[in-house]
Motif scaffolding. Structure first.
Motif, PDB file in Angstrom:
ATOM      1  N   ASN A 107      21.522  97.050 139.711  1.00 54.89           N
ATOM      2  CA  ASN A 107      20.696  95.965 140.025  1.00 54.89           C
ATOM      3  C   ASN A 107      21.008  94.816 139.537  1.00 54.89           C
ATOM      4  OD1 ASN A 107      18.814  96.565 141.805  1.00 54.89           O
ATOM      5  ND2 ASN A 107      17.704  97.325 139.842  1.00 54.89           N
ATOM      6  N   GLU A 108      21.683  95.267 137.347  1.00 55.84           N
ATOM      7  CA  GLU A 108      22.105  94.144 137.281  1.00 55.84           C
ATOM      8  C   GLU A 108      23.527  94.599 136.830  1.00 55.84           C
ATOM      9  OE1 GLU A 108      19.062  91.115 135.460  1.00 55.84           O
ATOM     10  OE2 GLU A 108      19.541  93.900 133.708  1.00 55.84           O
ATOM     11  N   ILE A 109      24.553  93.846 136.246  1.00 60.24           N
ATOM     12  CA  ILE A 109      25.793  93.981 134.997  1.00 60.24           C
ATOM     13  C   ILE A 109      25.985  93.236 134.211  1.00 60.24           C
ATOM     14  CG2 ILE A 109      27.225  95.163 137.365  1.00 60.24           C
ATOM     15  CD1 ILE A 109      28.942  92.732 137.050  1.00 60.24           C
ATOM     16  N   ASN A 110      26.438  94.171 133.113  1.00 57.46           N
ATOM     17  CA  ASN A 110      27.295  92.639 131.595  1.00 57.46           C
ATOM     18  C   ASN A 110      28.105  91.686 131.619  1.00 57.46           C
ATOM     19  OD1 ASN A 110      28.183  93.126 128.700  1.00 57.46           O
ATOM     20  ND2 ASN A 110      26.209  92.236 128.623  1.00 57.46           N
ATOM     21  N   LEU A 111      28.096  91.022 132.086  1.00 57.49           N
ATOM     22  CA  LEU A 111      29.403  90.148 131.986  1.00 57.49           C
ATOM     23  C   LEU A 111      29.558  89.617 131.138  1.00 57.49           C
ATOM     24  CD1 LEU A 111      30.813  88.502 134.371  1.00 57.49           C
ATOM     25  CD2 LEU A 111      29.421  86.754 134.507  1.00 57.49           C
ATOM     26  N   LYS A 112      30.298  89.971 130.614  1.00 58.63           N
ATOM     27  CA  LYS A 112      31.769  88.818 129.793  1.00 58.63           C
ATOM     28  C   LYS A 112      32.125  88.167 129.724  1.00 58.63           C
ATOM     29  CE  LYS A 112      32.065  93.484 126.543  1.00 58.63           C
ATOM     30  NZ  LYS A 112      30.548  93.202 125.864  1.00 58.63           N
ATOM     31  N   TYR A 113      32.431  86.965 129.077  1.00 62.21           N
ATOM     32  CA  TYR A 113      32.839  85.545 129.960  1.00 62.21           C
ATOM     33  C   TYR A 113      33.238  84.702 128.778  1.00 62.21           C
ATOM     34  CZ  TYR A 113      32.952  80.875 132.695  1.00 62.21           C
ATOM     35  OH  TYR A 113      33.001  79.938 133.110  1.00 62.21           O
ATOM     36  N   ASP A 114      34.727  84.634 128.878  1.00 61.58           N
ATOM     37  CA  ASP A 114      35.478  83.792 127.908  1.00 61.58           C
ATOM     38  C   ASP A 114      36.410  83.062 128.301  1.00 61.58           C
ATOM     39  OD1 ASP A 114      34.890  85.839 126.046  1.00 61.58           O
ATOM     40  OD2 ASP A 114      36.848  86.857 126.267  1.00 61.58           O
ATOM     41  N   ASP A 115      36.882  81.360 127.626  1.00 61.51           N
ATOM     42  CA  ASP A 115      36.516  80.451 128.024  1.00 61.51           C
ATOM     43  C   ASP A 115      37.739  79.203 126.723  1.00 61.51           C
ATOM     44  OD1 ASP A 115      37.012  77.510 128.710  1.00 61.51           O
ATOM     45  OD2 ASP A 115      36.726  77.916 130.263  1.00 61.51           O
ATOM     46  N   LEU A 116      38.497  79.464 127.323  1.00 60.78           N
ATOM     47  CA  LEU A 116      39.656  78.677 126.007  1.00 60.78           C
ATOM     48  C   LEU A 116      40.124  77.051 126.913  1.00 60.78           C
ATOM     49  CD1 LEU A 116      41.110  78.170 123.821  1.00 60.78           C
ATOM     50  CD2 LEU A 116      43.703  79.543 124.439  1.00 60.78           C
ATOM     51  N   SER A 117      39.615  76.539 126.161  1.00 66.37           N
ATOM     52  CA  SER A 117      40.082  74.607 127.254  1.00 66.37           C
ATOM     53  C   SER A 117      40.900  74.616 126.165  1.00 66.37           C
ATOM     54  CB  SER A 117      39.030  73.988 127.395  1.00 66.37           C
ATOM     55  OG  SER A 117      38.373  75.110 128.543  1.00 66.37           O
ATOM     56  N   ASN A 118      41.692  73.084 126.719  1.00 65.11           N
ATOM     57  CA  ASN A 118      42.710  72.462 126.034  1.00 65.11           C
ATOM     58  C   ASN A 118      43.395  71.345 127.311  1.00 65.11           C
ATOM     59  OD1 ASN A 118      43.556  74.212 124.220  1.00 65.11           O
ATOM     60  ND2 ASN A 118      44.418  75.408 124.938  1.00 65.11           N
ATOM     61  N   ARG A 119      42.709  70.173 126.089  1.00 68.78           N
ATOM     62  CA  ARG A 119      42.649  68.285 126.085  1.00 68.78           C
ATOM     63  C   ARG A 119      43.371  67.382 126.382  1.00 68.78           C
ATOM     64  NH1 ARG A 119      37.141  70.195 126.750  1.00 68.78           N
ATOM     65  NH2 ARG A 119      37.117  71.594 128.614  1.00 68.78           N
ATOM     66  N   VAL A 154      44.938  65.068 130.761  1.00 72.34           N
ATOM     67  CA  VAL A 154      45.358  66.722 131.141  1.00 72.34           C
ATOM     68  C   VAL A 154      44.642  67.324 130.776  1.00 72.34           C
ATOM     69  CG1 VAL A 154      47.071  65.616 132.277  1.00 72.34           C
ATOM     70  CG2 VAL A 154      46.943  66.830 130.122  1.00 72.34           C
ATOM     71  N   GLU A 155      44.794  68.764 132.269  1.00 69.49           N
ATOM     72  CA  GLU A 155      43.774  70.583 131.346  1.00 69.49           C
ATOM     73  C   GLU A 155      44.218  72.141 131.321  1.00 69.49           C
ATOM     74  OE1 GLU A 155      39.154  70.986 131.279  1.00 69.49           O
ATOM     75  OE2 GLU A 155      39.682  71.637 132.876  1.00 69.49           O
ATOM     76  N   HIS A 156      44.806  71.894 130.226  1.00 69.56           N
ATOM     77  CA  HIS A 156      44.746  74.051 130.158  1.00 69.56           C
ATOM     78  C   HIS A 156      43.250  74.426 130.282  1.00 69.56           C
ATOM     79  CE1 HIS A 156      45.545  77.216 128.438  1.00 69.56           C
ATOM     80  NE2 HIS A 156      46.161  77.856 129.824  1.00 69.56           N
ATOM     81  N   LYS A 157      43.146  74.978 131.088  1.00 72.16           N
ATOM     82  CA  LYS A 157      42.335  76.347 131.547  1.00 72.16           C
ATOM     83  C   LYS A 157      42.322  77.776 131.584  1.00 72.16           C
ATOM     84  CE  LYS A 157      37.766  74.972 132.583  1.00 72.16           C
ATOM     85  NZ  LYS A 157      37.459  74.527 131.022  1.00 72.16           N
ATOM     86  N   TRP A 158      42.634  78.860 130.404  1.00 75.43           N
ATOM     87  CA  TRP A 158      42.350  80.155 130.387  1.00 75.43           C
ATOM     88  C   TRP A 158      40.936  80.566 130.464  1.00 75.43           C
ATOM     89  CZ3 TRP A 158      40.917  84.234 127.175  1.00 75.43           C
ATOM     90  CH2 TRP A 158      41.084  85.419 127.492  1.00 75.43           C
ATOM     91  N   LEU A 159      40.997  81.671 132.284  1.00 73.68           N
ATOM     92  CA  LEU A 159      39.628  81.467 132.296  1.00 73.68           C
ATOM     93  C   LEU A 159      39.429  83.067 132.484  1.00 73.68           C
ATOM     94  CD1 LEU A 159      36.540  80.886 132.218  1.00 73.68           C
ATOM     95  CD2 LEU A 159      36.809  80.482 135.155  1.00 73.68           C
ATOM     96  N   ARG A 160      38.541  83.776 131.385  1.00 71.04           N
ATOM     97  CA  ARG A 160      38.717  85.249 131.802  1.00 71.04           C
ATOM     98  C   ARG A 160      36.985  86.011 132.212  1.00 71.04           C
ATOM     99  NH1 ARG A 160      39.851  89.936 127.396  1.00 71.04           N
ATOM    100  NH2 ARG A 160      38.305  89.043 126.251  1.00 71.04           N
ATOM    101  N   TYR A 161      36.541  86.375 132.563  1.00 68.33           N
ATOM    102  CA  TYR A 161      35.332  87.479 133.266  1.00 68.33           C
ATOM    103  C   TYR A 161      35.422  88.853 133.618  1.00 68.33           C
ATOM    104  CZ  TYR A 161      34.827  85.447 137.482  1.00 68.33           C
ATOM    105  OH  TYR A 161      34.773  84.691 139.137  1.00 68.33           O
ATOM    106  N   LEU A 162      34.933  89.385 132.669  1.00 72.38           N
ATOM    107  CA  LEU A 162      34.375  90.962 133.057  1.00 72.38           C
ATOM    108  C   LEU A 162      33.549  91.714 132.845  1.00 72.38           C
ATOM    109  CD1 LEU A 162      35.088  92.930 130.533  1.00 72.38           C
ATOM    110  CD2 LEU A 162      37.251  91.257 130.532  1.00 72.38           C
TER     111      LEU A 162
END
Length: 746
Positions: A495-507, A524-532
């Protein structure tokens, strides 16, 4: 018989004059003591003095007595002073509260994150020299006394005047009877610990009551024949009435003044001593009662006052032309003392463009905004009218820059997404160049985060900025959240899972302000996005996790913002609009099938007063994806309440955070806010939304409302930010949620 009557009059008033007095005019000197809020009793006493027909020839005062005395000496009647002081909001006046609308967008963000700010130069914590700089008081006095702006010698006022201040370096009394009148009386009233010291020329002044709170001897030296004194000083208080640091400080000073008043009272011909024992130096909320106490005390002396009036020659009172305009035409601005901050920076904070007409309200907001930067210890300004009297003014500013360049700022927060967090901020001004500010937030708690800002503020011109931020959270979400992820096949029966969400943004961006309230930013923006999730799956490194995205995205973006809300939290009036356009151009990482796409989104809101203490706030927002729809990581996620803005996470009552997902959404909400008593709010909210994929293409955005939610809450405004508890319910889910939000969001 006439001489007998004459001497009887002298006896009843306590006046000692020569036998020639019936041929000469009797000069009356008015002495007004300091006493903070209790000094409002001077107004009541002045009413009775005027009614008695006494002509005041000289005025001298200290602290609040100096302020009221100067206004009276400039031509205001007691009735006018009563009207002025009855409508003042003293809490706002004293605290130097800067209206939110007067701040720049950068300063709005700064002011709505931190609970405490302290000087931190040389890694040493300092403390402000006063609760208030007194800027609001100075602004008010500058407006009220603009009709005597050209008077340099206070003897040239309609009634000659002087006030007492204390040289803080020598501890000696200083008689101020020349200069710029608003500045002089501000110095006389700079009560230590409440107001910061005032600099005039090379001298630093504090409240004159420290050395002489009742200048009767100085009044005699002016040549007064009869002295009327209004004494609003404290008597010694018992421990039960010493409730604050200010009360203790006043008590210590009273040891000396009470002893001195034994002799000073003997030198006063008519001594008026209002009964104000139940009030303190900060009892401004009881202003009406205090003024009334002054009337009562003076009425007891009315026969003596009438007798003095009968000894005076009748003179026609000089008519005073007051400036009652609500605006001022500023032809030119002159600035001195800005060594590290450019003229454009100062004008940008003031929001002044010349030549132009500006309301006093907007002008005062600009002054306070400049003061709120903390970059200036003193902001003196003078109105100089054109010689041809066209009603056009040059304003001359004399600034004293602050030596404090480093600040330590602290904050705390809790919400249901990021959970507990403590913030430590270091802000450094003029790190690389003039007009710049560097700010680093370190956030610890259930999740580690940081936010770094570097901003070069060029006022009305294009400003330059850089931002780097890392945000992280983990959240149990429904498996529906990832049902469209290409990396998931044959989902386990969970029914559920545990989500880990990371966001690194440079503007990196440029920004400008126009029409006083609009902000335009492009960058301008750089965004490193990870979720697992570590609930299911095994990755290529044989670790027990499934990575849904781990990609660097590169975009160009633009933001247009308009914000006139009086408060970010619990607003009572104003408009808000924010439009955002992100154009994602390329990517590098796990998302190998990336194709160019764009996301426009916008939200608007209006706050308005429905009835006393009842406010309504209506908002509407939406966003959608243009171009390739294969990248799902930047979809809109709806649900939850109380967290800071991040990517396309959108709060929605009735659903947990990240409960609803799609590449298109439309949402409307409405809140009724009843302030049951000051800073305590009962709120009733409702929101509706449609969210999903390609809602516009499929026509599903108008086929009905898919999601609704309602919330009943209690909110409290504190120095740490809002504290809120909300109970929310969703009719579709037939379940409820509790949301807790504590402190400013960061």
């Amino acid at each position: 018989m006439k001489k007998i009557i004459f001497y009887l009059l002298l006896f009843t008033t306590g006046v000692v004059l020569s036998q020639e007095t019936d041929k000469d005019d009797v000069k009356v000197g008015l002495v007004l003591s300091g006493g903070g809020a209790k000094g409002l009793a001077h107004i009541g006493a002045l009413k009775i003095i005027e009614e008695s027909g006494v002509r005041v020839d000289y005025v001298g005062g200290t602290s609040m007595g100096a302020i009221i005395g100067a206004l009276y000496a400039s031509g205001y009647s007691a009735r006018q002073l009563d009207s002025i002081f009855q409508i003042l909001d003293f809490e706002t006046l004293i605290r130097d509260d800067v209206p939110r609308g007067a701040k720049t967008f950068y300063e709005k963000d700064e002011a709505e994150k931190y609970a405490l700010t302290l000087p931190f130069d040389d890694l040493k914590i300092g403390f402000p020299s006063g609760i208030s700089k007194g800027q609001n008081v100075y602004n008010l006095l500058s407006k009220l006394l603009i009709h005597v702006k050209d008077v340099d010698d206070f003897n040239d006022l309609p009634i000659p005047f002087f006030c007492i201040a204390t040289n803080i370096e020598t501890g000696k009394k200083v008689i101020l009877n020349k200069g710029y009148l608003p500045r002089a009386i501000t110095a006389s009233g700079a009560l230590p610990s409440l107001f910061s010291p005032v600099v005039i020329g090379e001298t630093i002044y504090v409240d004159g009551g420290v050395v002489n709170n009742y200048p009767v001897d100085e009044m005699k030296e002016m040549g007064a024949d009869v002295i009327i004194g209004v004494d609003v000083q404290d008597s010694l208080r018992t421990r039960e009435k010493l409730k604050s640091a200010i009360d203790v400080m006043v008590q210590i000073n009273n040891y000396r003044t009470i002893n001195e008043m034994v002799e000073k009272r003997k030198k006063t011909d008519i001594y008026i001593n209002p009964n104000i024992d139940d009030f303190s130096v900060v009892s401004f909320a009881e202003g009406r009662q205090i003024i009334k106490s002054g009337e009562i005390a003076a009425t007891e002396m009315k026969s003596k006052l009438t007798n003095v009036a009968s000894l005076q020659k009748k003179k026609e009172k000089k008519k005073v032309e007051f400036n009652n305009a609500n605006s001022i035409y500023i032809k030119e601005v002159e600035i001195e003392g800005n060594k590290n901050y450019t003229r454009s920076y100062v004008l940008g904070k003031l929001k002044l463009r010349t030549p132009s007409e500006i309301s006093y309200e907007d002008f005062n907001q600009g002054i306070n905004n400049l003061s709120a930067t903390g970059n200036f210890d003193e902001i003196d300004y003078f109105f100089i009218e054109d010689l041809d009297n066209t009603g056009e003014f040059t304003i001359k500013f004399i600034l004293q820059e602050s030596s404090n360049r480093t600040l330590l700022r602290l904050g705390v927060h809790y919400d249901d997404l990021y959970r507990s967090a403590a913030l430590v901020n270091i802000t450094r001004k003029r790190l690389i160049t003039n007009n710049d500010v560097s700010s680093l937030d370190l956030i610890v708690g259930d999740n580690l985060r940081y936010n770094f800002d570097y901003y070069i503020d060029k006022g009305f011109y294009w400003s330059v900025g850089f931002n780097s931020a890392f945000n992280s959270f983990d959240k149990d979400v429904s498996t529906d959240f990832i049902e469209n992820e290409s990396s998931i096949n044959n989902m386990l029966q969970l029914n559920e899972i545990n989500l880990k969400y990371d966001d690194l943004s440079n503007r990196a961006f440029v920004q400008t302000v126009f029409r006083r309230s609009f902000m335009l930013r492009m960058g301008v923006e750089h965004k490193w996005l990870r979720y697992l999730t570590e609930t299911i799956g095994v990755d290529e490194d044989n670790l027990p996790r499934t990575i849904f995205d781990r990609t660097n995205y590169f975009s160009a973006y633009g933001v247009l913002k308009y914000d006139t809300f009086d408060k970010k939290y619990f607003p009572k009036h104003g408009l808000y609009f924010e439009g955002d356009f992100h154009w994602y151009l390329f990517a590098n990482g796990l998302n190998e099938d990336f194709k160019v796409f764009a996301i426009p989104k916008a939200k608007a809101a209006i706050a308005f007063t429905i009835a006393p203490n009842l406010t309504g706030v209506f908002g509407s927002e939406g966003g959608f994806k243009i171009g390739d729809r294969g990248t799902k990581s930047l979809d809109f996620f709806l649900g939850g309440y109380g967290f800071r803005d991040l990517n396309n996470l959108v709060p929605f009552f009735g659903y947990e955070s990240l409960s609803l997902r799609g590449d298109t959404y439309l949402k409307s909400d409405f809140t009724l806010d009843y302030e049951i008593f000051k800073k305590n709010h009962i709120t009733l909210s409702g929101n509706i939304a449609n969210v999903g994929d390609q809602l516009f293409e499929r026509g599903e955005w108008i086929d009905g409302v898919d999601y609704t939610g309602f919330a009943l809450g209690y909110g409290l405004e504190t120095i740490f930010g809002p504290v809120e508890l909300k109970y929310a319910y969703s009719p579709e889910r037939k379940t409820d949620e509790w949301f807790v939000n504590i402190g400013f969001r960061f």
